[in-house]
Enzyme design. Structure first.
Site, short mmCIF file in Angstrom:
data_model
loop_
_atom_site.label_atom_id
_atom_site.label_comp_id
_atom_site.label_asym_id
_atom_site.label_seq_id
_atom_site.Cartn_x
_atom_site.Cartn_y
_atom_site.Cartn_z
N SER A 1 0.86 -1.18 0.00
CA SER A 1 0.00 0.00 0.00
C SER A 1 0.89 1.23 0.00
CB SER A 1 -0.85 0.01 1.28
OG SER A 1 0.03 0.05 2.38
N LYS A 2 0.28 2.37 -0.10
CA LYS A 2 1.03 3.62 -0.07
C LYS A 2 1.84 3.67 1.23
CE LYS A 2 1.87 7.99 -1.23
NZ LYS A 2 3.26 7.93 -0.81
N ARG A 3 1.17 3.28 2.32
CA ARG A 3 1.81 3.34 3.62
C ARG A 3 3.02 2.40 3.72
NH1 ARG A 3 -0.01 1.98 8.66
NH2 ARG A 3 -1.92 3.05 9.17
N ASP B 1 5.86 3.54 1.43
CA ASP B 1 6.65 4.64 2.00
C ASP B 1 7.66 4.13 3.01
OD1 ASP B 1 5.35 6.45 0.47
OD2 ASP B 1 4.05 7.25 2.06
N PHE C 1 2.97 4.53 -6.89
CA PHE C 1 2.28 4.97 -8.10
C PHE C 1 3.26 5.02 -9.27
CE2 PHE C 1 0.02 7.00 -4.48
CZ PHE C 1 -1.05 6.12 -4.51
#
Ligand code: GLU
Length: 496
Positions: A262-264, A267, A274
């Site tokens: 996921s984005k989390r 990171d 993306f």
């Protein structure tokens, strides 16, 4: 994989935000599958969820595909005989099909309010929400329980209603997935899926099936998260008397510690999530494509490096694994390095130039050529050029650890006398500089092991770097002498 002779596949993103890297892998596998079998790769925009629609998302999807070199054969922007390719432009079709399903007894109209549905869900055993399906539909407000007159009255009075699929009772819904093998669901575990929403828009399920049929899609290749939807889709195909496409569900892409990427979690591990973030971070699309191809697919040999073109002949869906695959950013960097190494100098210059300019250095492409030639095998990323700022400016500081280790009390004097030796050189070329350097080493009695690191520190600020003599040649006599003298002054103070 197939008994279908004309291959037509589709990538069907919903324009709800920025395209996830997993979406690009889905697009890639579809594209490769199409190319391998001389088929057609369709991009269809699934924009029927009004609440999640993001206007810029479609541009992003096409920009991302273009960056990756994945060229659609048919799409809202490339045309084709099966359009329109945006679902919002096909609403009439879905409504007609939904109404036909109701007429044929495969779907029904339901008027339940949100509260009624919440109450029904809360009635589930063991705290699990109940389904709107075989067990519960008889107690709800729908055309199965109300009289035809009541149904007509409510519709005429514009009462909000949906159309639901009538899932048959006690059925096993089975299919063979090209990746996962035989898969089976029991119909009593399925919801009577909403097909047409009260706003008149179809749900994903209805629109997806109708379009796959209307667009003559032969194979559906998509992420594993859609596997539970497949039995519902197969029941819709069956109810409509249509032949379903072959199915292939791709394994999930996981973060390095498992769990969905996921984005989390991305990171946390420095993994861009993306697609265009890869571009913006200076990854080569060819490296990203090569890496994504292997993220789930295993070639028949140990070979790892493939261009997009090569992948189109190698890729085989039956060599896609079914278990989740962990994203390994270091592996991607490795591919990036391979791609940069294979690049002709001129292209590498193009790739690094924006970073050099972005850091405020005014350096022409001409001037960059020898720098890039010298650094060609040391860059794993175009942006790494900025680790070699010595080719664009004098060192602003000297690496502390290197100085501590390499710069003794007498080093400044050594460097000054080396500078005198080099100043006298007739010819400022790498071999001549090396000769002068060796002459100095020999006459002074200080070993190469002392003089070389000190010279590096003086010219670059660091004790390591590309080949020293070609670097000095490239920097030019004036610059080198200036830096040797500056370092001798600055570091003399520090060493004393
Ligand atoms: N619109 C769905 C998505 O956003 C498509 C799923 C499918 O390929 O069927 O992923």
């Amino acid at each position: 994989m197939s008994n279908k002779s004309i291959v037509r596949v589709r990538f069907a993103p919903s324009p709800t935000g920025l395209l996830h890297i997993g979406g690009l892998r889905t697009a890639l596998y579809n594209y490769l599958f199409a190319r391998r079998f001389g088929g057609t790769f369709v991009v269809r925009i699934e924009d029927t969820d009004q609440t999640r629609f993001v206007p810029e998302a479609e541009d992003y999807i096409f920009d991302a595909l273009a960056w990756a070199g994945i060229q659609p054969d048919e799409s809202p922007r490339h045309g084709g005989d099966f359009g329109p390719y945006r679902q919002s432009e096909r609403l009439e079709l879905y409504r007609t099909v939904a109404e036909q399903l109701v007429r044929d007894g495969h779907a029904y109209v339901a008027f339940d309010t949100e509260e009624e549905i919440d109450r029904m869900r809360a009635s589930g055993a063991d705290g699990a929400p109940a389904r709107y399906g075989t067990a519960t539909r008889g107690a709800m407000s729908n055309s199965l329980t109300l009289t035809p007159e009541e149904v007509s009255r409510r519709i005429s009075a514009s009462e909000p209603h949906v159309i639901r699929l009538l899932v048959p009772e006690g059925r096993e819904v089975s299919f063979t997935d090209a990746v996962r093998g035989p898969v089976s669901f029991h119909s009593d575990e399925l919801d009577d899926q909403v097909l047409l929403k009260s706003d008149g828009y179809p749900t994903y399920h209805l629109a997806n099936v109708v379009d796959d049929h209307e667009m003559a899609i032969s194979h559906v290749i998509r992420g594993e998260e859609w596997l539970p939807s497949t039995p519902k889709h197969l029941l819709i195909y069956e109810a409509l008397g249509w032949e379903a496409p072959d199915m292939a569900h791709l394994p999930l892409i996981l973060s390095p510690t498992g769990g969905k990427l996921s984005k989390r979690s991305g990171d946390k591990y420095g993994i861009p999530v993306f697609v265009l973030d890869y571009r913006d971070q200076g990854f080569e699309s060819e490296a990203v494509i090569n890496y994504l191809a292997l993220l789930g697919w295993h070639p028949s040999s140990d070979r790892e490096r493939f261009s997009l073109e090569e992948l189109t002949t190698e890729f085989a869906i039956d060599r896609v694994g079914s278990s989740g695959v962990q994203f390994d950013i270091d592996k991607l960097r490795w591919f990036n390095e391979q791609v940069l190494r294979e690049m002709p100098t001129a292209r590498l210059v193009e790739a690094v130039a924006p970073y050099v300019a972005g850091a405020g250095f005014e350096v022409s492409h001409e001037e960059l050529i020898p720098v890039v030639e010298l650094l060609h095998d040391r860059l794993s990323h175009a942006r790494d050029i900025l680790q070699y700022r010595e080719f664009f400016e004098d060192p602003a500081s000297y690496e502390e650890k290197a100085v501590k280790k390499r710069w003794k009390e007498d080093t400044s004097d050594i460097i000054r006398s080396l500078a005198d030796e080099l100043a006298a050189l007739e010819d400022w070329s790498a071999p001549h500089i090396e000769q002068g350097f060796d002459r100095y080493v020999e006459t002074s009695g200080f070993g190469r092991g002392r003089v070389m690191p000190a010279t590096r520190i003086a010219v670059s600020g660091r004790a390591s770097g590309p080949d020293l003599f070609p670097s000095l040649a490239l920097l030019g006599r004036t610059t080198v002498l200036r830096r040797l003298s500056a370092a001798a002054d600055v570091l003399a103070v520090e060493a004393s």
